[in-house]
Write a protein that holds these residues in place. Structure first.
Motif, PDB file in Angstrom:
ATOM      1  N   ALA A 213       0.798  -1.218   0.000  1.00 24.76           N
ATOM      2  CA  ALA A 213       0.000   0.000   0.000  1.00 24.76           C
ATOM      3  C   ALA A 213       0.833   1.272   0.000  1.00 24.76           C
ATOM      4  N   SER A 214       2.125   1.146   0.303  1.00 19.54           N
ATOM      5  CA  SER A 214       2.940   2.351   0.491  1.00 19.54           C
ATOM      6  C   SER A 214       3.745   2.742  -0.746  1.00 19.54           C
ATOM      7  N   GLY A 215       3.572   2.045  -1.847  1.00 17.52           N
ATOM      8  CA  GLY A 215       4.350   2.382  -3.035  1.00 17.52           C
ATOM      9  C   GLY A 215       3.607   2.016  -4.302  1.00 17.52           C
ATOM     10  N   GLU A 216       4.232   2.278  -5.453  1.00 17.49           N
ATOM     11  CA  GLU A 216       3.636   1.944  -6.745  1.00 17.49           C
ATOM     12  C   GLU A 216       3.664   0.449  -6.960  1.00 17.49           C
ATOM     13  N   VAL A 217       2.567  -0.095  -7.444  1.00 19.64           N
ATOM     14  CA  VAL A 217       2.414  -1.528  -7.645  1.00 19.64           C
ATOM     15  C   VAL A 217       2.394  -1.836  -9.136  1.00 19.64           C
ATOM     16  N   PHE A 218       3.224  -2.806  -9.551  1.00 17.74           N
ATOM     17  CA  PHE A 218       3.275  -3.262 -10.944  1.00 17.74           C
ATOM     18  C   PHE A 218       2.597  -4.627 -11.002  1.00 17.74           C
ATOM     19  N   LEU A 219       1.290  -4.597 -11.230  1.00 24.24           N
ATOM     20  CA  LEU A 219       0.481  -5.801 -11.088  1.00 24.24           C
ATOM     21  C   LEU A 219       0.826  -6.859 -12.128  1.00 24.24           C
ATOM     22  N   ARG A 220       0.922  -6.459 -13.402  1.00 23.78           N
ATOM     23  CA  ARG A 220       1.175  -7.443 -14.465  1.00 23.78           C
ATOM     24  C   ARG A 220       2.520  -8.125 -14.273  1.00 23.78           C
ATOM     25  N   GLU A 221       3.563  -7.336 -13.986  1.00 25.62           N
ATOM     26  CA  GLU A 221       4.886  -7.908 -13.754  1.00 25.62           C
ATOM     27  C   GLU A 221       4.886  -8.823 -12.534  1.00 25.62           C
ATOM     28  N   GLY A 222       4.147  -8.416 -11.494  1.00 27.05           N
ATOM     29  CA  GLY A 222       4.075  -9.237 -10.297  1.00 27.05           C
ATOM     30  C   GLY A 222       3.389 -10.567 -10.530  1.00 27.05           C
ATOM     31  N   LEU A 223       2.323 -10.554 -11.336  1.00 30.15           N
ATOM     32  CA  LEU A 223       1.620 -11.800 -11.648  1.00 30.15           C
ATOM     33  C   LEU A 223       2.529 -12.762 -12.403  1.00 30.15           C
TER      34      LEU A 223
ATOM     35  N   THR B 233      11.538  -2.539  -7.514  1.00 22.54           N
ATOM     36  CA  THR B 233      11.596  -3.955  -7.147  1.00 22.54           C
ATOM     37  C   THR B 233      10.467  -4.333  -6.195  1.00 22.54           C
ATOM     38  N   VAL B 234      10.219  -3.494  -5.189  1.00 18.66           N
ATOM     39  CA  VAL B 234       9.171  -3.787  -4.210  1.00 18.66           C
ATOM     40  C   VAL B 234       7.805  -3.822  -4.878  1.00 18.66           C
ATOM     41  N   GLY B 235       7.569  -2.923  -5.826  1.00 14.78           N
ATOM     42  CA  GLY B 235       6.281  -2.866  -6.507  1.00 14.78           C
ATOM     43  C   GLY B 235       5.993  -4.091  -7.357  1.00 14.78           C
ATOM     44  N   VAL B 236       7.043  -4.806  -7.770  1.00 19.18           N
ATOM     45  CA  VAL B 236       6.863  -6.039  -8.539  1.00 19.18           C
ATOM     46  C   VAL B 236       6.800  -7.247  -7.605  1.00 19.18           C
ATOM     47  N   VAL B 237       7.692  -7.281  -6.627  1.00 22.20           N
ATOM     48  CA  VAL B 237       7.777  -8.439  -5.741  1.00 22.20           C
ATOM     49  C   VAL B 237       6.543  -8.546  -4.846  1.00 22.20           C
TER      50      VAL B 237
END
Length: 383
Positions: free
Chosen positions: A263-273, A331-335
């Motif tokens: 919740a505290s940063g930008e999230v890269f949903l597609r890369e994370g999936l 990195t955090v937004g993907v992991v």
């Protein structure tokens, strides 16, 4: 436990949205708290392991935490680079290549899985963390060589010698704890009758004091290998029941931390999936490879499924992601989404597996009755 982890994850996300914490990795006490959670999970993973089972499966475990982790990280990194054409994604394979010991220690409850498979997964989860630290050096250097990463002194590991010094320090700390435990056991044994009722409670108190002191000290510098080795040799006896509660609590706290991070940063949903699915499939492929080449006798299908679907991520992956963030922004937004993806896949497959076993178990008596009736019908009449 799964429901509790989901509630903790949602609660952490709400807290993160309300407070908007920035630079969580630099917050006062965060690194120590994260190291404390990781140390509790590592000790819980190895505490109940049968050492005789470890010796019988030593070759499998050694290959799993060395070659297995390297192959997993390479497979995941290859998929990410090919899918998104970003050299910095080489490092993402490291962040999720290990199996979280907190998750494993909190969920090793299946009665259909043999102690051998549980031992392999527990030791695998406990000892693949130091290996990922070594891989961090080479994967991050490889990514930087290809022009990825931000400028500046933000590398996770800057000196190969430092890695081996850290390894020696871990072994030295473990040797110290083992020596103290051996001396205390010998002294307590000499004061009373062997295996007497008075010696065991005192030994349990000494073991608890040693383990608590070790965890509190090791959390300062992430000396995770010393903690994992100690779990194999120093057992808590009558205090062991409290360890399960401590591991469960640490697991829930780690889930809440993950929610805050997401919740505290930008999230890269597609890369994370993609990253999470790649990690889950890589665990399955490595398990099949190891089981076919090394395991004798062969694992049963329930054991194979337990190991193949055993990929879980938690606080270890969060720590590595936060450590890699300064050099590789995002990195955090993907992991973060990858961790959620891996755990959802794990619990979905575990639920489907258990549901199928229950149906097989419930229909087994009916099938046996039908087979008996058929044999009676086919039995020839006398005369």
């Amino acid at each position: 436990m799964v429901v509790g982890a989901c509630i903790a994850l949602i609660g952490g996300a709400v807290l993160g949205l309300l407070t908007h914490p920035q630079n969580l990795s630099h917050a006062a006490g965060y690194q120590y708290a994260a190291g404390l959670l990781l140390a509790i999970g590592l000790y819980g993973s190895t505490h109940d392991i049968d050492f005789a089972e470890v010796r019988r499966s030593l070759k499998v475990v050694l290959v799993a935490v060395t070659v297995g982790v390297l192959v997993k990280a390479s497979l995941i990194a290859t998929v990410m680079v090919l899918a998104f054409d970003r050299p910095e994604y080489l490092v993402l394979g490291i962040a999720v290549a290990q199996i979280d010991p907190l998750s494993v220690a909190a969920t090793q409850k299946s009665d259909r899985v043999s102690p051998r498979a549980k031992t392999i997964l527990s030791v695998w989860a406990a000892f693949d963390d130091p290996m990922t630290v070594l891989l961090t050096l080479y994967f991050s250097a490889l990514a930087v060589r290809y022009g990825a990463g931000a400028a500046g002194d933000g590398s996770v590991v800057t000196d190969t010698a430092a890695v081996f010094v850290d390894l020696l320090l871990n072994l030295g700390l473990f040797a110290l704890v083992a020596a103290l435990w051996w001396a205390a056991s010998a002294w307590l044994g000499s004061r009373g009758p062997a295996r007497g009722p008075g010696a065991r409670p005192a030994a349990d108190v000494v073991a608890l004091a040693l383990v608590v002191a070790l965890i509190l000290f090791a959390a300062q510098d992430m000396m995770v290998l010393a903690v994992a080795l100690t779990g194999l040799f120093v057992r808590l006896g009558r205090f062991g029941a409290g360890l399960e509660s401590a591991v469960a609590l640490a697991f829930l706290i780690a889930s809440a931390v993950l929610g805050v991070v997401l919740a505290s940063g930008e999230v890269f949903l597609r890369e994370g999936l993609v990253l999470g699915a790649s990690a889950f499939v890589a665990q399955l492929l490595v398990t099949l490879l190891i089981s076919r080449l090394l395991v004798r006798p062969r694992l049963t299908w329930p054991d194979l499924a337990h190991l193949g679907f055993g990929q879980q991520n938690g606080i270890t992956a969060i720590l590595l992601a936060l450590a890699l963030e300064p050099r590789f922004p995002g990195t955090v937004g993907v992991v973060g989404p990858a961790i959620v993806t891996v755990n959802l896949l794990h619990h979905t497959f575990q639920w489907a597996r258990v549901d199928r076993w229950r149906r097989d178990t419930s229909t087994a008596p009916e099938q046996q009755h039908a087979a008996t009736a058929t044999r009676q019908e086919l039995k020839p009449e006398p005369g």
